[in-house]
Design a protein around this motif. Sequence first.
Motif, PDB file in Angstrom:
ATOM      1  N   GLN A  23      23.723   4.051 -60.180  1.00  0.00           N
ATOM      2  CA  GLN A  23      24.898   4.185 -61.039  1.00  0.00           C
ATOM      3  C   GLN A  23      26.175   4.296 -60.198  1.00  0.00           C
ATOM      4  O   GLN A  23      27.187   3.679 -60.530  1.00  0.00           O
ATOM      5  CB  GLN A  23      24.753   5.409 -61.943  1.00  0.00           C
ATOM      6  CG  GLN A  23      25.865   5.553 -62.945  1.00  0.00           C
ATOM      7  CD  GLN A  23      25.612   6.698 -63.919  1.00  0.00           C
ATOM      8  OE1 GLN A  23      24.474   7.051 -64.191  1.00  0.00           O
ATOM      9  NE2 GLN A  23      26.676   7.264 -64.436  1.00  0.00           N
ATOM     10  N   GLU A  24      26.118   5.034 -59.107  1.00  0.00           N
ATOM     11  CA  GLU A  24      27.281   5.155 -58.221  1.00  0.00           C
ATOM     12  C   GLU A  24      27.637   3.811 -57.602  1.00  0.00           C
ATOM     13  O   GLU A  24      28.819   3.454 -57.507  1.00  0.00           O
ATOM     14  CB  GLU A  24      27.007   6.182 -57.123  1.00  0.00           C
ATOM     15  CG  GLU A  24      26.999   7.609 -57.623  1.00  0.00           C
ATOM     16  CD  GLU A  24      26.665   8.614 -56.534  1.00  0.00           C
ATOM     17  OE1 GLU A  24      26.764   8.264 -55.333  1.00  0.00           O
ATOM     18  OE2 GLU A  24      26.309   9.750 -56.881  1.00  0.00           O
ATOM     19  N   GLU A  27      29.396   1.693 -60.207  1.00  0.00           N
ATOM     20  CA  GLU A  27      30.777   2.130 -60.414  1.00  0.00           C
ATOM     21  C   GLU A  27      31.685   1.632 -59.291  1.00  0.00           C
ATOM     22  O   GLU A  27      32.808   1.197 -59.540  1.00  0.00           O
ATOM     23  CB  GLU A  27      30.852   3.647 -60.533  1.00  0.00           C
ATOM     24  CG  GLU A  27      30.274   4.161 -61.836  1.00  0.00           C
ATOM     25  CD  GLU A  27      30.224   5.676 -61.934  1.00  0.00           C
ATOM     26  OE1 GLU A  27      30.762   6.370 -61.031  1.00  0.00           O
ATOM     27  OE2 GLU A  27      29.642   6.176 -62.907  1.00  0.00           O
ATOM     28  N   LYS A  35      36.235  -0.214 -66.132  1.00  0.00           N
ATOM     29  CA  LYS A  35      35.729   1.140 -65.882  1.00  0.00           C
ATOM     30  C   LYS A  35      34.506   1.390 -66.744  1.00  0.00           C
ATOM     31  O   LYS A  35      34.354   0.824 -67.832  1.00  0.00           O
ATOM     32  CB  LYS A  35      36.798   2.193 -66.152  1.00  0.00           C
ATOM     33  CG  LYS A  35      37.172   2.355 -67.605  1.00  0.00           C
ATOM     34  CD  LYS A  35      38.130   3.513 -67.795  1.00  0.00           C
ATOM     35  CE  LYS A  35      38.316   3.763 -69.285  1.00  0.00           C
ATOM     36  NZ  LYS A  35      39.028   4.998 -69.539  1.00  0.00           N
ATOM     37  N   ILE A  36      33.623   2.241 -66.233  1.00  0.00           N
ATOM     38  CA  ILE A  36      32.431   2.639 -66.985  1.00  0.00           C
ATOM     39  C   ILE A  36      32.814   3.819 -67.856  1.00  0.00           C
ATOM     40  O   ILE A  36      33.356   4.803 -67.374  1.00  0.00           O
ATOM     41  CB  ILE A  36      31.267   2.985 -66.045  1.00  0.00           C
ATOM     42  CG1 ILE A  36      30.804   1.730 -65.318  1.00  0.00           C
ATOM     43  CG2 ILE A  36      30.117   3.602 -66.834  1.00  0.00           C
ATOM     44  CD1 ILE A  36      29.657   1.944 -64.350  1.00  0.00           C
ATOM     45  N   THR A  39      27.038   6.049 -69.665  1.00  0.00           N
ATOM     46  CA  THR A  39      25.764   5.405 -69.353  1.00  0.00           C
ATOM     47  C   THR A  39      24.639   6.074 -70.129  1.00  0.00           C
ATOM     48  O   THR A  39      24.735   7.236 -70.498  1.00  0.00           O
ATOM     49  CB  THR A  39      25.435   5.490 -67.842  1.00  0.00           C
ATOM     50  OG1 THR A  39      25.421   6.856 -67.458  1.00  0.00           O
ATOM     51  CG2 THR A  39      26.415   4.713 -67.001  1.00  0.00           C
TER      52      THR A  39
END
Length: 88
Positions: A23-24, A27, A35-36, A39
């Motif tokens: 996930q990082e 991003e 932008k996220i 999740t």
Amino acid sequence: MGKVAAKIKVMPNSPEIDLDALQERLESALPEGAKINGTEREEVAFGLVALYATVIVPDGAGGTETVEESFGDVEGVESVGVENVGRI
């Protein structure tokens, strides 16, 4: 110009992938202006967990294609697919 929210399904290439680290990396791979916004995780099968990212992108500028390409290039990603798209 408005914005578009897209729910993007990211499948890791292995059940052993650290989803927090993945996930990082997602991003940090986002193109400028995207932008996220959240999740979710969903177990698929045999310990494999899909990561669903809700991504906000500017309307126009190629839609979600740049985000899909960026996510596809991230280490540990097997496949990327848009599940849902809508204007906000």
